[in-house]
Design a protein around this motif. Structure first.
Motif, PDB file in Angstrom:
ATOM      1  N   ARG A   1       2.419   1.660  -3.625  1.00 20.03           N
ATOM      2  CA  ARG A   1       1.448   1.775  -4.410  1.00 20.03           C
ATOM      3  C   ARG A   1       0.318   2.857  -4.473  1.00 20.03           C
ATOM      4  N   VAL A   2       0.291   3.553  -3.198  1.00 18.31           N
ATOM      5  CA  VAL A   2      -0.544   4.476  -2.944  1.00 18.31           C
ATOM      6  C   VAL A   2       0.154   5.696  -2.081  1.00 18.31           C
TER       7      VAL A   2
ATOM      8  N   PRO B   1       3.526   7.324  -4.297  1.00 13.90           N
ATOM      9  CA  PRO B   1       3.206   8.156  -6.059  1.00 13.90           C
ATOM     10  C   PRO B   1       2.386   9.363  -5.362  1.00 13.90           C
TER      11      PRO B   1
ATOM     12  N   THR C   1       1.142  -1.332   0.114  1.00 15.43           N
ATOM     13  CA  THR C   1       0.084   0.090  -0.014  1.00 15.43           C
ATOM     14  C   THR C   1       0.915   1.346   0.186  1.00 15.43           C
TER      15      THR C   1
END
Lengths: 262, 359
Positions: A172-173, A176, A169
């Motif tokens: 990926r979140v 970025p 997480t």
């Protein structure tokens, strides 16, 4: 309306001139031949090389050690967090001379940690990097804390409920979405490291090729070779300007992306 | 089947819930701050109970033991969660959002297509979350949750931030899509109308406790207790004592304000009870027509008349109190009869509309 315009425009012009004239003064007395000639002198190119290496190393250290701390401060929920945050910000407002003394008392030959170390830290390139990291890392941490805090915690929760563990997480979140802020923080800390003077000269000394970074070289050259000082100053201005423009570009790009994503 | 039996301290009250949630849509209805969202968070694993058990289809989500409790991490629970505000990942397209879950790749293409069809988001797949509306975003969030193959679906007031029209459409979409996924779904709301239109079952919650857990119809018509009654809109509530019981026929209750006769309930003479009637069920008796005797008629004085859109709210006084009965009347009745404060009129409390709330 006219009164407002006058009140806005006149002080703005004065402020701008106040910035630009001194910067321009350096370039008025410079020409390309002189620039190249001085660049070939060891006092200049050795300092340039040393500054590039040490400031980048400091920036990377700040980013690697500062990112986890920033995440902890942004997402963690523990007692005394406010105090810890102020503590992290402290080196930002501290006079560099204080940092120099503190570092000597820590890493000096009889210092708190220095007495246990097999090698001597002060007056080495390592000392330059330590001094720069000490004063510059808080700039990175502050910016990183803010950008992590800006990421909606519900997005991370949503990711977890979708079967993605917290490590993935983050990548990926959280990463970025906070990247522009992290990059901005890295540039700020790099700029601070590049300009570091006080703590360096106290803790690392002023040895050409070992600890004499660009600001120290200017200081040294001022006593003997004003033109060399000018060239170095011009060099630093151009260098900083380029980096600022570059990051503005990158930031605007990612901010633009972030905006239309929101 | 989802089984929840937990205790959790929340601020100044305890969340104390013991319930089994089967397939279909269960609505958790309650005022804000009653602990209904916390209950969802406990099920999802975003919050941990102080003690208790949570299991889904036999799989332990949480279990207290001596020492450290047994906790299944959030990402292994397979709970779909739709938040109040859209939590789409802003840096990913709609399609990337829907396929974000690690389990999304197990979903057959055909099923995916069907889901996008029902939720009407097929055309949006290449857009970014910033380029779609709030209602569309919640439909995408719903699709994303369902594609993660949940064994339980949790919805935390997912439509409350949307305007009325969109909300209605989304409720229909939700009901439609849940038909294809035969899983327990828990829908949290504080909106009575939403609860009634959606729920197969409704659990009414207040201050951390489930007050009533029944079919939507039963909660609405036979609220268990004063709090539930108020919450489902039964605003005329009275206390009284049973004075007569005719088995299988009727019960007579002498209230503090008036005596009423209602349908038979298993009560004893002398028992203290609480009874109530919805404002919309109070009958206005037209002076010229309704002369024949009716049960539970009252002579009242109108205290105030408030317009409420298509209807009027009338507060009526039968005793010396400020007001005793609230009645809702269609607009045309009030305007044609020119009903105004100070007027006298007759009303009836139909016995089939009177409900025993507490025994």
């Amino acid at each position: 309306m006219r009164k407002l315009q006058a009140v806005v425009i006149v002080p703005s012009l004065i402020m701008l001139l106040f910035f630009l004239v001194p910067l321009g003064a350096i370039f008025v007395n410079l020409d390309l031949m002189l620039f190249l000639a001085k660049l070939a002198q060891p006092i200049v190119y050795e300092a340039l090389w040393l500054s590039i290496v040490t400031s980048l190393t400091s920036m990377i250290l700040a980013a690697f050690l500062g990112t986890p701390l920033a995440y902890l401060l942004a997402r963690g929920d523990f007692k005394g967090k406010v105090y810890l945050e102020s503590l992290v910000d402290l080196p930002m407002v501290l006079p560099p001379a204080v940092a120099g003394v503190a570092l000597l008392l820590t890493f000096g030959r009889n210092g708190l940690l220095g007495r246990y170390l097999p090698w001597s830290i002060p007056f080495s390139t390592a000392a330059v990097i330590i001094a720069q990291t000490f004063v510059a890392a808080p700039f990175f941490v502050r910016s990183a804390v803010n950008s992590f805090a800006m990421v909606d915690a519900n997005l991370e929760k949503a990711s977890l409920t979708l079967g993605v563990d917290s490590w993935r997480t983050f990548w990926r979140v959280t990463m970025p979405l906070s990247f522009p802020g992290l990059l901005g923080g890295a540039v700020m800390s790099w700029a601070r490291a590049l300009g570091e003077f006080g703590a360096t000269i106290m803790f690392a000394g002023n040895l050409q090729g070992v600890t004499r970074t660009l600001p120290l070289a200017i200081y040294t050259a001022m006593e003997s070779d004003l033109q060399a000082a000018m060239v170095i100053a011009g060099l630093m201005i151009m260098f900083s300007l380029l980096v600022l423009i570059f990051t503005r570009r990158v930031l605007r790009l990612s901010r633009g992306v972030a905006k239309c994503l929101r | 089947m989802l089984k929840v039996n937990v205790v959790k301290k929340l601020g100044d009250f305890f969340l104390q819930v013991d319930m089994e949630i089967g397939r279909g849509l269960t609505v958790l209805l309650g005022p804000s701050g009653c602990g209904k969202s916390s209950l969802l968070n406990l099920i999802a694993g975003l919050l941990h109970p102080d003690s208790g058990d949570i299991t889904a289809n036999g799989q332990v989500f949480f279990r207290s033991r001596s020492g450290r409790p047994q906790v299944l991490p959030i990402h292994r629970r397979r709970v779909g969660y739709v938040f109040q505000y859209p939590t789409l990942f802003p840096h990913l397209t709609v399609k990337e959002n829907i396929l974000y879950s690690t389990r999304a790749k197990d979903v057959p293409q055909q099923e995916l297509e069907q889901l996008l069809d029902i939720l009407r988001i097929k055309e949006l797949v290449d857009r970014l979350p910033a380029q779609i509306s709030g209602g569309q975003a919640q439909r995408v969030a719903l699709a994303r949750a369902l594609v993660s193959r949940p064994q339980v679906l949790l919805l935390d007031e997912p439509f409350s931030a949307l305007d009325n029209f969109v909300r209605h459409k989304l409720r229909r979409d939700l009901v439609k899509v849940l038909k294809h996924y035969n899983i327990p779904a828990v829908f949290v709301t504080h909106d009575l109308v939403e609860a009634i239109t959606l729920g197969d079952k409704i659990a009414v919650m207040d201050e951390g406790r489930i007050l009533q857990y029944d079919s939507a119809h039963k909660v609405f018509s036979q609220p268990a207790g004063r709090k539930v009654a108020r919450f489902v809109g039964m605003r005329n509530i009275y206390t009284g004592r049973v004075v007569d019981v005719v088995p299988r026929q009727s019960v007579t209750v002498k209230g503090e304000k008036f005596t009423v006769e209602m349908d038979y309930r298993p009560v004893r003479i002398g028992q203290r009870v609480v009874f109530g009637i919805r404002p919309e069920n109070v009958l206005y008796l037209r002076p010229e027509r309704d002369q024949r005797p009716k049960e539970n008629t009252l002579e009242v004085t109108i205290v105030s008349v408030f317009p409420q859109g298509a209807q009027y709210q009338l507060l009526l006084r039968a005793t010396a109190d400020v007001y005793d009965v609230e009645m809702l009347l269609p607009r045309h009745v009030v305007e044609k009869r020119n009903l105004k404060p100070g007027d006298r009129c007759r009303i009836s409390l139909p016995r089939e509309s009177l409900h025993l709330i507490e025994k």
